[in-house]
Design a protein around this motif. Sequence first.
Motif, PDB file in Angstrom:
ATOM      1  N   ASP A 112       0.833  -1.216   0.000  1.00 18.86           N
ATOM      2  CA  ASP A 112       0.000   0.000   0.000  1.00 18.86           C
ATOM      3  C   ASP A 112       0.862   1.260   0.000  1.00 18.86           C
ATOM      4  OD1 ASP A 112      -2.238  -1.514   0.082  1.00 18.86           O
ATOM      5  OD2 ASP A 112      -2.569  -1.333   2.244  1.00 18.86           O
ATOM      6  N   ARG A 113       2.006   1.161   0.705  1.00 16.87           N
ATOM      7  CA  ARG A 113       2.882   2.339   0.851  1.00 16.87           C
ATOM      8  C   ARG A 113       3.383   2.823  -0.500  1.00 16.87           C
ATOM      9  NH1 ARG A 113       2.767   1.725   6.128  1.00 16.87           N
ATOM     10  NH2 ARG A 113       0.793   2.593   5.450  1.00 16.87           N
TER      11      ARG A 113
ATOM     12  N   GLU B 129       0.745   4.951  -1.781  1.00 17.15           N
ATOM     13  CA  GLU B 129       0.586   6.194  -1.010  1.00 17.15           C
ATOM     14  C   GLU B 129       1.726   7.184  -1.297  1.00 17.15           C
ATOM     15  OE1 GLU B 129      -1.551   3.760   2.638  1.00 17.15           O
ATOM     16  OE2 GLU B 129       0.491   4.480   2.860  1.00 17.15           O
ATOM     17  N   TYR B 130       2.957   6.659  -1.381  1.00 21.73           N
ATOM     18  CA  TYR B 130       4.071   7.568  -1.696  1.00 21.73           C
ATOM     19  C   TYR B 130       3.928   8.095  -3.118  1.00 21.73           C
ATOM     20  CZ  TYR B 130       6.743   6.861   2.586  1.00 21.73           C
ATOM     21  OH  TYR B 130       7.154   6.875   3.884  1.00 21.73           O
TER      22      TYR B 130
ATOM     23  N   GLU C  35       1.294   8.764  -4.570  1.00 21.20           N
ATOM     24  CA  GLU C  35       0.285   9.832  -4.571  1.00 21.20           C
ATOM     25  C   GLU C  35       0.682  10.982  -3.644  1.00 21.20           C
ATOM     26  OE1 GLU C  35      -3.158   7.532  -3.460  1.00 21.20           O
ATOM     27  OE2 GLU C  35      -3.784   7.463  -5.554  1.00 21.20           O
ATOM     28  N   GLY C  36       1.859  10.893  -3.050  1.00 20.22           N
ATOM     29  CA  GLY C  36       2.347  11.949  -2.155  1.00 20.22           C
ATOM     30  C   GLY C  36       1.529  12.079  -0.879  1.00 20.22           C
ATOM     31  N   LYS C  37       0.956  10.947  -0.415  1.00 15.75           N
ATOM     32  CA  LYS C  37       0.035  11.022   0.723  1.00 15.75           C
ATOM     33  C   LYS C  37       0.723  10.894   2.074  1.00 15.75           C
ATOM     34  CE  LYS C  37      -4.368   9.328  -1.078  1.00 15.75           C
ATOM     35  NZ  LYS C  37      -5.078   8.083  -1.272  1.00 15.75           N
ATOM     36  N   ILE C  38       2.013  10.503   2.119  1.00  7.58           N
ATOM     37  CA  ILE C  38       2.626  10.195   3.414  1.00  7.58           C
ATOM     38  C   ILE C  38       3.619  11.263   3.820  1.00  7.58           C
ATOM     39  CG2 ILE C  38       4.110   8.551   4.630  1.00  7.58           C
ATOM     40  CD1 ILE C  38       2.354   6.628   3.839  1.00  7.58           C
ATOM     41  N   HIS C  39       3.524  11.679   5.045  1.00  3.80           N
ATOM     42  CA  HIS C  39       4.485  12.663   5.554  1.00  3.80           C
ATOM     43  C   HIS C  39       5.100  12.070   6.806  1.00  3.80           C
ATOM     44  CE1 HIS C  39       3.022  15.319   2.527  1.00  3.80           C
ATOM     45  NE2 HIS C  39       1.797  14.965   2.866  1.00  3.80           N
TER      46      HIS C  39
END
Length: 404
Positions: free
Chosen positions: A257-258, A261-262, A264-268
């Motif tokens: 999943d990561r 997410e990365y 899509e730039g969703k993780i900070h």
Amino acid sequence: MNERMVLSGSLGFLSLGDIVQLLGSSGSTGVLRLINRYAPEPGFIYFIEGNPINAQNGDLEGLDALYSLFGWVNGSFEFTREAIMSDKRITKSRMGIILEGMKLLDDGLIKKIGPATGHDSTAELKQTLSKTAIVKGPLVDYMYVVDEEDFFDGERIVEEGKHGSWIWVILEGVVDIVKEVDSVPIPIIRVGDGSFIGSMASFLLQGHIRTATAIAVGNVQLGVLDSQRLAQEYAALSLDFRTFLTSLDKRMKQLTDRIVEYHEGKIHTDEILKDTKVLIRQSSSEEKQLYVVKQGRAAVVRETKSGPVLLCHLYKGDFFGNVPFLHLGHEPEGASIYGSENIKIAKIEAVSLQKEYNRLSTTFKNIVDNMATSISVTADLVCSSVISKNSETKVTSNEREEKT
Ligand SMILES: Nc1ncnc2c1ncn2[C@@H]1O[C@@H]2COP(=O)(O)O[C@H]2[C@H]1O
């Protein structure tokens, strides 16, 4: 393998122009067969002494057929040496054909054959995945194989979001694992002989939902495993070992999943690490203990040259620390562990887990080992995708600065 087949590969790696040039320089006589999952039939080009003399693509023949095949920018090819009986319908020089074919393609006068999304994402996918190594598993143990199934290029073996309880081992061939976001495939990993399709949850949970889509690349032969026997073996394990395996399975799912997410730039990661404390520091070789989270949460984070990259979240029941019998590429050598302020942890006896691991059947052990390899490789892929995304961003902002 067909003895007459002298050259085969992926069109994402060698373009048709490259192949024609190669066959020309070796003066080969025979048939070049192109396979594209978006075309109903293969395409053929017939060569005599290195020169194309005829081609076929569906209803098209001769030069028109040959030019149309330049639009097959993904798929696979095979060249077999054989006597050619076909009429000579093409007289144009080899180099002339290559130059003209590439020009027509560049000018958009040849239709690219791929998915119907306008954006040629599958070509990108194939190119991206063809650059990554193929994750292979250990030698196949046939004891648990109850049936064999064949899949052809482009066929979906499992589909993300659908229910399924089968688990297969790849007997021969290559499979792409992808996630789909708004019908656009995001490449995850490419797996080969000895790897498993279907996570452990497939034979443990009623109504397991597939975490990704698996697509055959070329012909693939799979062995269907005896899910019932695997489930029985699992049920006979200690609660600690079962909890450990479930936690391992969750790590793999999260890493997959990561990547999305990365992408899509969703993780900070910095925000996730706020108000946490380091429980294990990456590369701390003195850390030999295995732990379980009793309360609160933790994060597995790899320190990279681009900063910290979140790999997985851990919750109550999840393990972390040093697993002496598996190589996960995570903590302590390849990642740090950060715990929330309220975290409570307990030590686990790795030795007793190891004893159980050693007693597993060959197939079960292979599944666990393959999961560990996938976890290790997927974590590397997560980090390399973050690093390349960050460097892209830097290049764009530098370009912007230069322009102003
Ligand atoms: N990161 C990964 N590495 C290797 N295989 C994976 C990965 N993510 C998903 N898969 C495979 O894709 C399958 C999709 O269906 P399942 O979730 O049952 O099981 C999954 C795994 O077998």
